[in-house]
Design a protein around this motif. Sequence first.
Motif, PDB file in Angstrom:
ATOM      1  N   ALA A 148      66.707  28.868  27.136  1.00  0.00           N
ATOM      2  CA  ALA A 148      67.022  28.015  28.280  1.00  0.00           C
ATOM      3  C   ALA A 148      66.475  26.606  28.086  1.00  0.00           C
ATOM      4  N   LEU A 149      65.228  26.539  27.608  1.00  0.00           N
ATOM      5  CA  LEU A 149      64.642  25.220  27.380  1.00  0.00           C
ATOM      6  C   LEU A 149      65.388  24.456  26.296  1.00  0.00           C
ATOM      7  N   THR A 150      65.747  25.173  25.220  1.00  0.00           N
ATOM      8  CA  THR A 150      66.508  24.505  24.151  1.00  0.00           C
ATOM      9  C   THR A 150      67.866  24.037  24.659  1.00  0.00           C
ATOM     10  N   GLU A 154      69.083  20.338  24.774  1.00  0.00           N
ATOM     11  CA  GLU A 154      70.311  19.918  24.090  1.00  0.00           C
ATOM     12  C   GLU A 154      71.275  19.240  25.062  1.00  0.00           C
ATOM     13  N   THR A 155      71.371  19.876  26.263  1.00  0.00           N
ATOM     14  CA  THR A 155      72.284  19.268  27.257  1.00  0.00           C
ATOM     15  C   THR A 155      71.815  17.873  27.660  1.00  0.00           C
ATOM     16  N   ILE A 161      72.908  10.880  24.970  1.00  0.00           N
ATOM     17  CA  ILE A 161      73.688  10.268  23.889  1.00  0.00           C
ATOM     18  C   ILE A 161      75.051   9.810  24.410  1.00  0.00           C
ATOM     19  N   ASP A 162      75.715  10.670  25.229  1.00  0.00           N
ATOM     20  CA  ASP A 162      77.027  10.312  25.779  1.00  0.00           C
ATOM     21  C   ASP A 162      76.924   9.084  26.681  1.00  0.00           C
ATOM     22  N   ILE A 293      60.308  13.992  29.506  1.00  0.00           N
ATOM     23  CA  ILE A 293      60.655  15.124  28.618  1.00  0.00           C
ATOM     24  C   ILE A 293      59.429  15.570  27.822  1.00  0.00           C
ATOM     25  N   ARG A 294      58.625  14.584  27.343  1.00  0.00           N
ATOM     26  CA  ARG A 294      57.400  14.961  26.611  1.00  0.00           C
ATOM     27  C   ARG A 294      56.438  15.729  27.506  1.00  0.00           C
TER      28      ARG A 294
END
Length: 497
Positions: A148-150, A154-155, A161-162, A293-294
């Motif tokens: 879930a965290l990954t 990623e999302t 990025i998008d 995020i960190r």
Amino acid sequence: MPKKEKKAKTPLSDEEQLLLFQQKLLAEEEMAKKKERLLSQFLKDKLAKEEHNSALNLNKINTQWRTVLREVKTRELHKDIEILSQTFERVVDCKDNVIKSLAKDLSEAEEQYARALRSHLHNVDQLLALQRHRLSLLEESYNMELEALTKEFETERKTIIDQHEKEIHYLQDIFMAMEQNYIDSEYESKLEFQSMWNDLKNMNLEEKHFLRLHLENIVEDLWRKFQDVLKNYTDATEDRKAAFETLQVKDEKSSKEIEVQMKKIQKLQDAITISKGKIMIHSRESEDENRYIRNDKELVLVQLRKLKAQRTQARAASQKNLVKLTLESNATLKALRKIVDKGEKILKLAEICRKFETEEEKVLPFYSSVLTPKEQEGIEENNPEELTEELAKVMVDYTGMENFWKRYNKVKLEQLSLQHRRAQLLDINGKLREMLKQYLDGISVSDEVLSQLNPLFIVNYQSNLPQPLSIPIAHPGSTSPPAPWRDQRRSFFLGSS
């Protein structure tokens, strides 16, 4: 013959009589010494014969007594064998029943042990399965949380990025639009400039035409002058003019290029400043998001470490519990083995002690109380103790040991009686040994015996006892001992026989 008698009857002198008397005394002393030697030799021979005869008589008596005792013992043993055969058959039946019951108990105990072992192994397997299931659940939850965290990471990364790409495209579109707007505005401004320039040109032409008409005369005059000067000047600066014209043309071109480049640079600088501002804003936003995020990543790592520590602690605790359980099971197995060995040892000792039991103990192994009712009442009066609940519980727990304590007390009393009897027999044996020693000292001849008082030892018709004895003097020619010695010897022979 008559001559000799006359010579013998002649009177002797005093010296001759004294010599003759001395010779008689010497002869009597020699005879007495010889008699003492013969008497001592006779006593020694007689003592040896008596010892030999006493040993033979004792052996004969012992052999006769042995035969008699063997017959009596055989009868008793036959009776004992008959009784023992009956008791043995009965004991064998009892033992068979006991063995059957013990075998049944042993089989039941083995079944119970196997059942307990199976249940223990089943419980251990359940605990292991539960632990494995718990570990699998923890691992699944960890993997799910990690996935879930990954996925979230990623999302979020894809969204960032998008969004970044979208903003870049948006900025590029804005840049293109601004450039297009600038080109359009430039074209319009050029058109306006050209129209204004045309107007001004027309105005200037009109004024110029008017002035030209006004100044033509002046100019013609001046022109002539100028032509003259010009011819002179041109002649002088013809080369410089050509260079100047070329330089002027170049200057115009370069000025135009410089203006165009300056405009482009200005546009680029404006776009760069705008993009830098946007980049700064986006970098700040991205730094904030990256910091968030960190922080989330650090929190997730801390939670992961906590979960790992909890998993290791749970694993260590389960391992410790498993080791403790195995140690306790081994201790219980050892204790049960000790109890079984102790029971086997007790049964072996009981079998060994069964051989030494009497018929009464075999028939009635547990006797009733030997005390009378009065004695029991006296014991209760001497030890007045009120029964409490705890004491009653303890007595109920030890009711099964009454028969054991009865037999134990009986054996203890028999042991004490045998010890007392042994002490008595040792005392009697000591007394008999003393009497036997006195008797042997009376019939033996040694330095120790000669130094002590002994009524049987007589030398020169006199005993070593203090009381006086009247012993008649034997004739010198007689070889037989005197009457008292014969009487004592006869009494000694009778006593020895």
